[in-house]
Design an enzyme around this catalytic site. Structure first.
Site: not given
Ligand code: TXE
Length: 479
Positions: A172, A247, A281, A383
């Site tokens: 997804k 991650e 990140c 962050e």
């Molecule tokens: O994250 P979200 P975002 C971190 C970065 C920042 C964030 C940005 O630090 O905080 O990610 O990405 C899905 N059940 N990293 O805002 O909201 C959502 O649809 C299942 C760290 O997108 O957490 C999306 O596909 N899934 C990283 C995914 O989760 C759910 C590198 C991420 O969304 C859900 C990149 C649920 N209830 C970004 N709710 C690293 N460490 O490498 C949301 N999603």
């Protein structure tokens, strides 16, 4: 207007309910596509088709599966410009970055894991009177959930090792960035990957994402995203004893020691701070500078930041694009307002650039450098995930290490010094998963990738990815 579709059982189809979500271009605010609003019934069908496909996929030989990964890599490589353009339009990142980082790395992810699979050593342990052989068995069906900042880069980073180890996947992508996942779906059909091996469902996290977390026949979840969502992923999956790879966020320090090469450190720390508009990140969003060189470094750092070319992400000369959305920009701007309340000084940035239509409707925000904040302030420890960095002075390496460790995260960082041995000593003192010395984001895909504390659980990369996507079994037999 593109209609993004799910990839399921070897066909491109809408969500079962027929509902769609609009996909907006971050740089122009214009609607560029619709995506399926998938839900639990789509996940139920995807699991059924994956279950049918998985036994045959798992019985392929190592060489046959490696060959499939290479075929996908070749097909991605033949479309690298199309992928870069789609990624740039979908994320607002500059086309040069989308090509050189996102698209290129998506190709190398598949190629890397193909070769690593071929080279994977057999694990045999001899005893006096017996032999042990370790067999890495596939988990079966795994769920992959990925974020919007590096869409295909991170999706391919998970799909490649997962299918290499004989699993079928239900992936997804973020609902904010579906386009390159859709391109990948089309490529997988073009190369003729056996149906049901990779299923890509689009939609909202709390809907289709949640359904993936909850499905009892999905044995492992690999998640990359924010810490808040990661906490929810863990809370849902852990009681079901699913394998979990998380991650998550970071608040990484760039430490400029007194003996650093200032020119090199300025160039490197500006890139570490603002690559992808600070939406990685791994970005170095806290810059800790030795007192002795603070003024020289800060002045040169600000001058370099002010040389970014902000604008149309599809323009080859653009070096700084838009953020992912207006909503995210507002979150970042709220932190800039907070920084001022917390006593910070805005050395540059903090405002929206004046751009010609249609980019005046885009989520643009200038790169922002803030000084004079306490290292304990919210802007220096939480962050922000955008183009905002804070500068701090330090008088001793011990103080720099204490500041670097004073955050709930522990993902990455960099140390700039002409004395590598001392740099290694400082690096080892930082609670983090990875530290670069005199460079940043120089990646060997064999090394562990991931963080500690609220940055994550587990490691991806090299054989660590293979062991996550498999269940190790030992067979012992007498000599
Ligand atoms: O994250 P979200 P975002 C971190 C970065 C920042 C964030 C940005 O630090 O905080 O990610 O990405 C899905 N059940 N990293 O805002 O909201 C959502 O649809 C299942 C760290 O997108 O957490 C999306 O596909 N899934 C990283 C995914 O989760 C759910 C590198 C991420 O969304 C859900 C990149 C649920 N209830 C970004 N709710 C690293 N460490 O490498 C949301 N999603």
């Amino acid at each position: 207007m593109q209609q993004v579709l799910n990839l399921m059982n070897g066909v491109l189809i809408p969500a079962g309910c027929g509902e769609t979500i609009d996909n907006i271009s971050p740089a122009t605010g214009q609607k560029i596509a619709t995506i399926p609003r998938s839900n639990d019934s789509d996940v139920a069908v995807a699991v059924k088709v994956a279950k049918i496909a998985q036994p045959a996929w798992a019985t392929l030989s190592i060489d046959e599966r490696a060959e499939w990964l290479d075929k996908i890599a070749d097909a991605l490589e033949s479309k690298i410009d199309e992928i870069a353009a789609a990624e740039s339009e979908d994320t607002g990142k500059p086309i040069s970055l989308a090509r050189d980082v996102d698209a290129a790395r998506s190709v190398s992810n598949f190629r890397f894991f193909a070769n690593l699979l071929r080279e994977k050593p057999k694990e045999i342990y001899e005893m006096k009177d017996a032999t042990n052989i370790v067999v890495d068995k596939p988990i079966g069906i795994v769920g992959l959930i990925t974020p919007w900042n590096l869409p295909l880069y991170l999706l391919s980073w998970k799909i490649a090792p997962a299918i290499a180890m004989g699993n079928c996947v239900i992936a997804k992508p973020s609902e904010l960035t579906p386009m390159t996942a859709f391109l990948l779906s089309q490529i997988l059909l073009e190369v003729g990957l056996p149906v049901g091996v990779v299923n890509i469902l689009h939609g909202f996290g709390p809907e289709v994402g949640q359904a993936i977390l909850e499905h009892p026949e999905i044995g492992a979840i690999s998640f990359t995203g924010g810490t808040a969502t990661g906490r929810h992923v863990a809370a849902t999956s852990a009681p079901m004893f699913k394998k979990l790879s998380l991650e998550m966020g970071g608040k990484n320090s760039t430490i400029i020691l007194a003996d650093a090469d200032v020119e090199k450190a300025v160039a490197g720390s500006v890139r570490a701070a603002f690559l992808n508009q600070g939406q990685v990140c791994l970005c170095g969003s806290r810059i800790l500078i030795a007192d002795e060189i603070y003024d020289e470094f800060a002045n040169k750092f600000v001058a370099k930041v002010e040389s970014f070319k902000i604008g149309d992400p599809m323009d080859e000369d653009t070096s700084f694009g838009s953020l992912i959305s207006n909503a995210h920009r507002q979150k970042v701007e709220a932190y800039i307002d907070l920084a001022i309340k917390e006593g910070g000084t805005i050395l540059t940035g903090g405002t929206r650039p004046n751009l010609q239509p249609p980019f005046d409707q885009g989520a643009f925000l200038g790169p922002t450098v803030i000084s004079d904040l306490s290292p304990h302030s919210r802007c220096s420890t939480e962050e922000i995930f955008g183009p905002v960095v804070v500068l701090h002075r330090f008088t001793s390496e011990e103080e720099a290490i204490a500041i670097a460790n004073n955050t709930e995260y522990g993902l990455a960082g960099s140390v700039w010094t002409e004395d590598i041995d001392n740099g290694i000593k400082v690096a080892e003192a930082i609670d983090s998963g990875m530290i670069w010395i005199n460079t940043w984001l120089h990646r060997d895909l064999r090394v562990p990738f991931g963080g500690v504390k609220n940055s994550g659980v587990g490691r991806e990369g090299g054989y660590r990815s293979f062991s996550f996507y498999s269940e190790a079994m030992n067979i012992n037999y007498p000599k």
